[in-house]
Design a protein around this motif. Structure first.
Motif, short mmCIF file in Angstrom:
data_model
loop_
_atom_site.label_atom_id
_atom_site.label_comp_id
_atom_site.label_asym_id
_atom_site.label_seq_id
_atom_site.Cartn_x
_atom_site.Cartn_y
_atom_site.Cartn_z
N LEU A 26 11.62 15.81 2.25
CA LEU A 26 12.79 15.65 2.93
C LEU A 26 13.34 13.92 2.42
O LEU A 26 14.62 13.74 2.78
N VAL A 27 12.65 13.35 1.55
CA VAL A 27 13.09 11.97 1.08
C VAL A 27 13.38 12.08 -0.38
O VAL A 27 12.54 12.66 -1.09
N ASP A 28 14.35 11.34 -0.85
CA ASP A 28 14.80 11.36 -2.14
C ASP A 28 14.12 10.35 -3.05
O ASP A 28 13.73 10.38 -3.92
N THR A 29 13.83 9.12 -2.41
CA THR A 29 13.00 8.12 -3.05
C THR A 29 12.21 7.35 -1.76
O THR A 29 12.42 7.17 -0.77
N PHE A 30 10.89 7.07 -2.60
CA PHE A 30 9.88 6.40 -1.78
C PHE A 30 8.86 5.55 -2.76
O PHE A 30 9.15 5.72 -3.90
N VAL A 31 8.26 4.64 -2.28
CA VAL A 31 7.43 3.68 -2.78
C VAL A 31 5.85 4.34 -2.99
O VAL A 31 5.39 4.23 -4.01
N THR A 32 5.30 4.37 -1.84
CA THR A 32 4.04 4.87 -1.54
C THR A 32 3.59 5.99 -1.06
O THR A 32 4.08 5.99 0.39
N GLU A 33 2.94 6.88 -1.51
CA GLU A 33 2.50 8.20 -0.59
C GLU A 33 1.02 7.78 -0.04
O GLU A 33 0.01 7.18 -0.67
N VAL A 34 1.02 8.05 1.20
CA VAL A 34 -0.28 8.09 1.85
C VAL A 34 -0.61 9.49 2.44
O VAL A 34 0.19 10.40 2.70
N SER A 35 -2.08 9.65 2.81
CA SER A 35 -2.44 10.95 3.31
C SER A 35 -1.84 11.22 4.51
O SER A 35 -1.76 10.07 5.50
N GLN A 36 -1.85 12.68 4.94
CA GLN A 36 -1.18 12.73 6.45
C GLN A 36 -2.17 12.16 7.44
O GLN A 36 -1.88 11.89 8.47
N ASP A 37 -3.60 12.05 7.09
CA ASP A 37 -4.53 11.53 8.19
C ASP A 37 -4.46 9.93 8.23
O ASP A 37 -5.47 9.55 8.92
N THR A 38 -3.65 9.45 7.44
CA THR A 38 -3.61 7.74 7.50
C THR A 38 -2.72 7.38 8.61
O THR A 38 -1.42 7.81 8.78
N TRP A 39 -3.18 6.31 9.37
CA TRP A 39 -2.25 5.79 9.95
C TRP A 39 -1.80 4.46 9.72
O TRP A 39 -2.85 3.36 9.33
N ILE A 40 -0.46 4.10 9.46
CA ILE A 40 -0.03 2.90 8.86
C ILE A 40 0.16 1.82 9.84
O ILE A 40 0.81 2.19 11.02
N TYR A 41 -0.51 0.72 9.88
CA TYR A 41 -0.45 -0.42 10.56
C TYR A 41 0.65 -1.27 10.20
O TYR A 41 0.38 -2.07 9.18
N PHE A 42 1.68 -1.37 10.79
CA PHE A 42 3.01 -2.30 10.15
C PHE A 42 2.65 -3.52 10.69
O PHE A 42 2.28 -3.95 11.74
N PRO A 43 3.30 -4.70 9.90
CA PRO A 43 2.92 -6.18 10.20
C PRO A 43 3.52 -6.25 11.58
O PRO A 43 3.00 -7.11 12.40
N TRP A 44 4.84 -5.73 12.09
CA TRP A 44 5.37 -6.01 13.38
C TRP A 44 4.70 -5.61 14.55
O TRP A 44 4.90 -5.93 15.62
N ASP A 45 3.62 -4.65 14.40
CA ASP A 45 2.65 -4.05 15.34
C ASP A 45 1.28 -4.87 15.24
O ASP A 45 0.54 -4.32 16.21
N LEU A 46 0.99 -5.77 14.49
CA LEU A 46 -0.33 -6.30 14.42
C LEU A 46 -0.44 -7.78 14.86
O LEU A 46 0.71 -8.61 14.77
N GLY A 47 -1.42 -8.10 15.11
CA GLY A 47 -1.89 -9.48 15.34
C GLY A 47 -3.05 -9.95 14.51
O GLY A 47 -3.59 -9.02 14.08
N LEU A 48 -3.60 -11.09 14.38
CA LEU A 48 -4.75 -11.38 13.62
C LEU A 48 -5.80 -11.10 14.69
O LEU A 48 -6.29 -11.39 15.55
N SER A 49 -6.72 -10.33 13.94
CA SER A 49 -8.00 -9.92 14.63
C SER A 49 -9.09 -9.34 13.52
O SER A 49 -8.69 -8.93 12.35
N PHE A 50 -10.42 -9.29 13.94
CA PHE A 50 -11.37 -8.89 13.03
C PHE A 50 -11.03 -7.25 12.81
O PHE A 50 -10.56 -6.94 13.67
N GLN A 51 -11.31 -7.13 11.47
CA GLN A 51 -11.10 -5.70 10.96
C GLN A 51 -12.44 -5.28 10.65
O GLN A 51 -13.10 -5.69 9.80
N PRO A 52 -12.96 -4.09 11.23
CA PRO A 52 -14.43 -3.44 10.76
C PRO A 52 -14.22 -2.87 9.34
O PRO A 52 -13.26 -2.61 8.86
N PRO A 53 -15.30 -3.11 8.66
CA PRO A 53 -15.56 -2.58 7.41
C PRO A 53 -15.00 -0.92 7.33
O PRO A 53 -15.23 -0.38 8.04
#
Length: 166
Positions: free
Chosen positions: A133-160
């Protein structure tokens, strides 16, 4: 409904800004565009970057809600339509640039595409189900990936990624 994504893709403000500028770079030869219509809320930030880079002064929003608890898609609802006097609306969106942060399943994209079928649709990120449905995009990610956008994040530990710690 999407199955629970298994992969996490956290995006920092710096990375998102770089990706939004890369989107503007790709769009620079696709215009000219008379206006931007950003899909809120996710499209607001990339639209700000793209309108600056392409020197587009007319900005409109279309407000569509599909994620109601930040993790699962529910019923898609148009909360605010596109102004009828926006240049290009009467021509099906010719000369209009649609911007969103992400195309996921394509539900939101389909609704907005119906409103402006001749507009150029651009997103920063695309998943396989919505990508056609999109004409132009920058990065494709897999369907089972959840993108955490910076406006939804705070600083915290990230597990490996491996899930093991220690």
């Amino acid at each position: 409904m999407n199955p629970t994504p298994e992969k996490a893709f956290p995006v920092s403000w710096d990375q998102f800004h770089r990706d939004a500028r890369a989107l503007a770079w790709r769009l620079s030869g696709a215009g000219p565009f008379s206006a931007i219509v950003c899909i809120t809320r996710g499209g607001l930030v990339p639209a700000a970057v793209v309108c600056r880079e392409l020197e587009i002064r007319v900005i409109e929003t279309v407000c569509v809600a599909s994620y109601h608890d930040y993790r699962t898609q529910g019923t898609t609802a148009v909360l605010k339509g596109i102004a009828a006097d926006l240049p290009g609306v009467e021509a099906g969106g010719a000369g209009i640039l649609l911007i969103d942060d992400l195309v996921d399943t394509g539900k939101t994209a389909s609704i907005v595409r119906e409103m402006l079928p001749k507009a150029h649709f651009a997103t920063v990120y695309a998943k396989p189900m919505g990508r056609p449905l999109v004409d132009t995009f920058v990065t494709e990610v897999s369907q089972d990936t959840w993108i955490y956008f910076p406006w939804d994040l705070g600083l915290s530990f990230q597990p490996p990624i491996s899930g093991r710690s220690g």
